[in-house]
Design an enzyme around this catalytic site. Structure first.
Site, PDB file in Angstrom:
ATOM      1  N   GLU A 137     -76.795  23.607 -36.537  1.00 45.27           N
ATOM      2  CA  GLU A 137     -77.482  24.862 -36.871  1.00 45.27           C
ATOM      3  C   GLU A 137     -76.461  25.880 -37.378  1.00 45.27           C
ATOM      4  OE1 GLU A 137     -80.186  26.231 -33.791  1.00 45.27           O
ATOM      5  OE2 GLU A 137     -80.727  24.178 -33.346  1.00 45.27           O
ATOM      6  N   HIS A 173     -84.892  35.969 -36.656  1.00 46.52           N
ATOM      7  CA  HIS A 173     -84.711  34.602 -37.148  1.00 46.52           C
ATOM      8  C   HIS A 173     -85.035  34.609 -38.634  1.00 46.52           C
ATOM      9  CE1 HIS A 173     -84.882  30.302 -37.625  1.00 46.52           C
ATOM     10  NE2 HIS A 173     -84.514  30.123 -36.376  1.00 46.52           N
ATOM     11  N   ARG A 220     -76.850  33.738 -38.201  1.00 44.65           N
ATOM     12  CA  ARG A 220     -78.219  34.206 -38.414  1.00 44.65           C
ATOM     13  C   ARG A 220     -78.338  35.635 -38.931  1.00 44.65           C
ATOM     14  NH1 ARG A 220     -81.705  31.945 -33.503  1.00 44.65           N
ATOM     15  NH2 ARG A 220     -81.300  29.884 -34.331  1.00 44.65           N
ATOM     16  N   HIS A 233     -86.840  37.616 -33.015  1.00 47.42           N
ATOM     17  CA  HIS A 233     -86.748  36.293 -32.387  1.00 47.42           C
ATOM     18  C   HIS A 233     -86.122  36.334 -30.994  1.00 47.42           C
ATOM     19  CE1 HIS A 233     -86.350  31.945 -32.287  1.00 47.42           C
ATOM     20  NE2 HIS A 233     -85.040  32.024 -32.127  1.00 47.42           N
ATOM     21  N   ARG A 280     -76.392  36.261 -31.178  1.00 46.75           N
ATOM     22  CA  ARG A 280     -76.334  34.976 -30.460  1.00 46.75           C
ATOM     23  C   ARG A 280     -76.134  33.812 -31.422  1.00 46.75           C
ATOM     24  NH1 ARG A 280     -80.645  31.080 -29.084  1.00 46.75           N
ATOM     25  NH2 ARG A 280     -81.869  32.373 -30.482  1.00 46.75           N
TER      26      ARG A 280
HETATM   27  P1  FAD Z   1     -89.072  32.342 -21.138  1.00 44.33           P
HETATM   28  O1  FAD Z   1     -88.986  30.915 -21.425  1.00 44.33           O
HETATM   29  O2  FAD Z   1     -89.611  33.221 -22.204  1.00 44.33           O
HETATM   30  O3  FAD Z   1     -89.985  32.518 -19.843  1.00 44.33           O
HETATM   31  C1  FAD Z   1     -90.390  33.792 -19.431  1.00 44.33           C
HETATM   32  C2  FAD Z   1     -91.426  33.620 -18.337  1.00 44.33           C
HETATM   33  O4  FAD Z   1     -91.674  34.867 -17.711  1.00 44.33           O
HETATM   34  C3  FAD Z   1     -92.774  33.133 -18.829  1.00 44.33           C
HETATM   35  O5  FAD Z   1     -93.264  32.219 -17.893  1.00 44.33           O
HETATM   36  C4  FAD Z   1     -93.625  34.393 -18.817  1.00 44.33           C
HETATM   37  O6  FAD Z   1     -95.001  34.175 -18.674  1.00 44.33           O
HETATM   38  C5  FAD Z   1     -93.071  35.085 -17.593  1.00 44.33           C
HETATM   39  N1  FAD Z   1     -93.276  36.526 -17.527  1.00 44.33           N
HETATM   40  C6  FAD Z   1     -92.936  37.475 -18.423  1.00 44.33           C
HETATM   41  N2  FAD Z   1     -93.282  38.685 -17.946  1.00 44.33           N
HETATM   42  C7  FAD Z   1     -93.831  38.496 -16.723  1.00 44.33           C
HETATM   43  C8  FAD Z   1     -94.382  39.353 -15.741  1.00 44.33           C
HETATM   44  N3  FAD Z   1     -94.474  40.675 -15.906  1.00 44.33           N
HETATM   45  N4  FAD Z   1     -94.867  38.810 -14.605  1.00 44.33           N
HETATM   46  C9  FAD Z   1     -94.826  37.476 -14.405  1.00 44.33           C
HETATM   47  N5  FAD Z   1     -94.329  36.605 -15.315  1.00 44.33           N
HETATM   48  C10 FAD Z   1     -93.826  37.125 -16.446  1.00 44.33           C
HETATM   49  N6  FAD Z   1     -83.118  28.935 -27.825  1.00 44.33           N
HETATM   50  C11 FAD Z   1     -82.282  27.883 -27.865  1.00 44.33           C
HETATM   51  O7  FAD Z   1     -81.257  27.885 -27.166  1.00 44.33           O
HETATM   52  N7  FAD Z   1     -82.565  26.813 -28.649  1.00 44.33           N
HETATM   53  C12 FAD Z   1     -83.691  26.749 -29.425  1.00 44.33           C
HETATM   54  O8  FAD Z   1     -83.922  25.764 -30.093  1.00 44.33           O
HETATM   55  C13 FAD Z   1     -84.572  27.856 -29.418  1.00 44.33           C
HETATM   56  N8  FAD Z   1     -85.683  27.847 -30.182  1.00 44.33           N
HETATM   57  C14 FAD Z   1     -86.568  28.881 -30.073  1.00 44.33           C
HETATM   58  C15 FAD Z   1     -87.757  28.824 -30.788  1.00 44.33           C
HETATM   59  C16 FAD Z   1     -88.711  29.821 -30.630  1.00 44.33           C
HETATM   60  C17 FAD Z   1     -89.993  29.767 -31.402  1.00 44.33           C
HETATM   61  C18 FAD Z   1     -88.458  30.896 -29.751  1.00 44.33           C
HETATM   62  C19 FAD Z   1     -89.478  31.985 -29.563  1.00 44.33           C
HETATM   63  C20 FAD Z   1     -87.260  30.964 -29.057  1.00 44.33           C
HETATM   64  C21 FAD Z   1     -86.312  29.959 -29.210  1.00 44.33           C
HETATM   65  N9  FAD Z   1     -85.108  29.986 -28.501  1.00 44.33           N
HETATM   66  C22 FAD Z   1     -84.260  28.932 -28.566  1.00 44.33           C
HETATM   67  C23 FAD Z   1     -84.852  31.018 -27.503  1.00 44.33           C
HETATM   68  C24 FAD Z   1     -85.184  30.426 -26.122  1.00 44.33           C
HETATM   69  O9  FAD Z   1     -86.350  29.651 -26.224  1.00 44.33           O
HETATM   70  C25 FAD Z   1     -85.397  31.496 -25.095  1.00 44.33           C
HETATM   71  O10 FAD Z   1     -84.371  32.428 -25.134  1.00 44.33           O
HETATM   72  C26 FAD Z   1     -85.434  30.877 -23.701  1.00 44.33           C
HETATM   73  O11 FAD Z   1     -86.398  29.861 -23.666  1.00 44.33           O
HETATM   74  C27 FAD Z   1     -85.738  31.942 -22.674  1.00 44.33           C
HETATM   75  O12 FAD Z   1     -85.964  31.320 -21.447  1.00 44.33           O
HETATM   76  P2  FAD Z   1     -86.332  32.227 -20.212  1.00 44.33           P
HETATM   77  O13 FAD Z   1     -86.589  31.298 -19.089  1.00 44.33           O
HETATM   78  O14 FAD Z   1     -85.347  33.291 -20.066  1.00 44.33           O
HETATM   79  O15 FAD Z   1     -87.708  32.952 -20.661  1.00 44.33           O
HETATM   80  C1  SIN Z   2     -84.297  27.235 -34.124  1.00 51.61           C
HETATM   81  O1  SIN Z   2     -84.678  26.101 -33.867  1.00 51.61           O
HETATM   82  O2  SIN Z   2     -84.043  27.645 -35.256  1.00 51.61           O
HETATM   83  C2  SIN Z   2     -84.143  28.201 -33.009  1.00 51.61           C
HETATM   84  C3  SIN Z   2     -82.849  28.007 -32.375  1.00 51.61           C
HETATM   85  C4  SIN Z   2     -82.483  29.185 -31.534  1.00 51.61           C
HETATM   86  O3  SIN Z   2     -83.142  30.228 -31.579  1.00 51.61           O
HETATM   87  O4  SIN Z   2     -81.490  29.087 -30.830  1.00 51.61           O
END
Ligand code: FAD
Ligand code: SIN
Length: 536
Positions: A121, A244, A290, A351, A386
């Site tokens: 990437e 993104h 990015r 993003h 990031r």
């Molecule tokens: P999340 O996975 O967002 O989980 C948050 C949780 O908190 C959810 O369950 C939500 O319902 C809950 N929540 C929120 N507010 C409340 C509340 N008030 N009360 C109770 N529950 C609540 N990163 C990478 O490293 N590689 C990738 O390939 C990548 N691809 C991505 C693609 C997309 C489309 C997106 C949107 C992001 C991507 N990212 C990627 C970023 C990465 O997915 C996120 O940064 C990471 O998954 C965040 O994990 P987390 O557990 O911190 O939060």
């Molecule tokens: C992607 O697959 O382009 C998302 C990767 C990331 O947000 O880290």
């Protein structure tokens, strides 16, 4: 009046950070996970590209460190980057032990032996992204949820929205600030439940929904940052919102990301006239970091007046594209586009939140008993931008370290009863249009005034507008019974305020924060975070 529900650990959120923490904490005590929608609904679930980690002989921790520091534009904390990069492989091993299946490939000339298939990437000098085709997040989420379902010490509360943290100072307790639990709204019953726990973990993810166009699902309303701020924790670097570069441009395809891994496999960006343009912006062309690619697209769109640019992978064999990106291929097809034959229309979209609640490497916030892990936290890993696929890695490493810290350094019990939620004289809301109008207004003004390219004048305009909306939302909040929509509106307004406040603190352009009044980085700000705390 119902009494508080007591647990040893209260985890808010069921993405990668919350689940990985909960699974480890469950060997030490009873864990409640409150999550605001269905348990799988999270940013994690939509992650496509994968997890960056050093697993190949051609790669090294030093190279991963260097790429992360370069993307972070001088603001990363080197010791944080080093620790997370070095501890990554052990956490990935654990994920695999939980049942995670990463895509493998046959090693050439090896009689069929297999190894992990590594994707590439933007900003990475080596192939180092472990992935499950283009559905890495879904595979991780399902793996961790299945493991959590087998764990008797974990209780999952779906459709439970955390409203606010319960902190000792609000109960009249002197001394250092301490978190004692959270008030949580049950969406089914409308009841506000008091959860009490000596360890509370914010794993609530990011805030993409603060912007009109985003790759994030609806849960991403910055609730954790807003709750931590209201509780008195320090918040840093919120100006660094990552856009993104390639979100699918189609009137009906809400928030659909086209993974950077598509460029990693050879796709190039073109104008609508078919001209490649990234060579004017960076030697790594379409695989530049990015921030540079998103700004280049923004610039090309502004110059040409076009609504989008094109991402072209038609030079690759159709079979390869369909096998490597089955989810993206099928989704585009549903909208009438065959990406093996035609370039994909794309635009940048909000993003990832690089800043967040200030924590150390163990997820410890400035408030005793309160941890923040995953996207909600600001550890110093990402700096001003990031590096792709570093966030899932950070969530795993910091969740692990947070459990170690929380189970070895507990604070003495306070013995203060945690009071139930006071709803005062709140009545049912009279005009829900206030909520929907303000929701749209904040998201549009953030897109227009606090987007990829900023000016001081626009930031100040945004600040004034948000202050006015905040006042209206606060009145509404105190007068009417709480609902999930109102809570999210209050939170996006707070997070919008914090993004603008951080952006106005930084008189320079660095990484994702590009401001026309100060178009260059200022060495005096190279290692300085922008920090906001609620006035007491
Ligand atoms: P999340 O996975 O967002 O989980 C948050 C949780 O908190 C959810 O369950 C939500 O319902 C809950 N929540 C929120 N507010 C409340 C509340 N008030 N009360 C109770 N529950 C609540 N990163 C990478 O490293 N590689 C990738 O390939 C990548 N691809 C991505 C693609 C997309 C489309 C997106 C949107 C992001 C991507 N990212 C990627 C970023 C990465 O997915 C996120 O940064 C990471 O998954 C965040 O994990 P987390 O557990 O911190 O939060
Ligand atoms: C992607 O697959 O382009 C998302 C990767 C990331 O947000 O880290």
């Amino acid at each position: 009046m119902t009494s508080a529900r007591e647990f040893d650990f209260l985890v808010l959120g069921s993405g990668i950070a919350g689940l990985f923490f909960a699974l480890k904490a469950a060997t030490h005590g009873r864990v409640a996970i409150a999550t605001k929608k269905h348990r799988a609904e999270s940013n994690t679930n939509y992650a496509q590209g994968g997890i960056a980690s050093v697993t190949s002989k051609e790669d090294s921790f030093e190279m991963h460190l260097r790429d992360t520091l370069e993307a972070g534009a001088g603001l990363c904390r080197e010791h944080v980057v080093r620790t997370i990069v070095q501890e990554g492989p052990a956490r990935i091993e654990e994920l695999i032990r939980h049942g995670m299946r990463f895509t493998e490939r046959v090693i050439p000339d090896s009689n069929g032996a297999r190894e992990l298939d590594l994707g590439r990437e933007g900003g990475h000098s080596k192939r180092r992204i472990l992935h499950a085709k283009d559905m890495t997040g879904r595979e991780i989420e399902q793996t961790l949820l299945a493991a959590a379902a087998r764990e008797p010490n974990i209780s999952m509360f779906e459709n439970h929205v955390a409203i606010d943290l319960i902190v000792a100072s609000k109960l009249g307790v002197a001394g250092p600030q301490r978190c004692l639990g959270a008030y949580v709204l049950s969406k089914q019953s409308g009841e506000v439940i008091t959860f009490a726990a000596p360890i509370v973990v914010l794993a609530t993810g990011g805030c993409g929904k603060v912007y009109l166009y985003t790759t994030n699902p609806d849960i991403a309303t910055g609730d954790g940052v807003a709750m931590a701020y209201r509780a008195g924790a320090g918040i840093a670097n919120m100006e660094f919102i990552q856009f993104h570069p390639t979100c699918f441009y189609h009137p009906k395809a809400k928030s659909f990301l086209i993974s950077e891994a598509v460029r990693g496999e050879g796709a190039v960006l073109r104008t609508l006239r078919g001209v490649e343009f990234m060579d004017h912006y960076h030697p790594r062309k379409s695989l530049a970091p990015r921030d540079i690619v998103a700004r280049a697209i923004d610039n090309e769109m502004k110059r040409s007046g076009d609504d989008y640019v094109l991402l072209d992978i038609t030079s690759k064999p159709a079979r390869f594209v369909m096998d490597r990106f089955p989810y993206i291929y099928q989704t585009c097809l549903q909208y009438g586009l065959d990406m093996t034959k035609d370039p994909i229309p794309v635009v940048p979209a909000a993003h990832y939140q690089c800043g967040g609640v200030i924590t150390d490497l163990n997820g410890q916030t400035e408030i005793q008993g309160l941890y923040a892990i995953g996207e909600v936290a600001c550890t110093g890993l990402h700096g001003a931008n990031r590096l792709a696929s570093n966030s899932l890695l950070e969530a795993l490493v910091c969740a692990h370290r947070a459990v170690l810290r929380a189970t070895t350094q507990s604070s003495p019990s306070l013995n203060v009863p945690v009071p139930p939620w006071q709803s005062g004289h709140a009545t049912d809301p009279d005009e829900l249009v206030v909520v929907s109008h303000n929701w749209d207004e904040i998201r549009r003004l953030m897109w227009d005034y606090v987007g990829i390219v900023r000016t001081t004048k626009r930031l100040e305009r945004a600040r004034a507008r948000i202050a006015f909306l905040q006042q209206e939302i606060q009145e509404y909040y105190w007068d009417f019974t709480v609902s999930a929509d109102l809570l999210e509106l209050r939170n996006i307004a707070t997070v919008a305020e914090l993004i603008v406040a951080c952006a106005l603190q930084r008189p320079e352009s660095r990484g994702l924060h590009y401001i026309l009044d100060f178009p260059k980085p200022d060495p005096a700000w190279a290692q300085r975070d922008s920090v906001v705390r609620k006035p007491s």
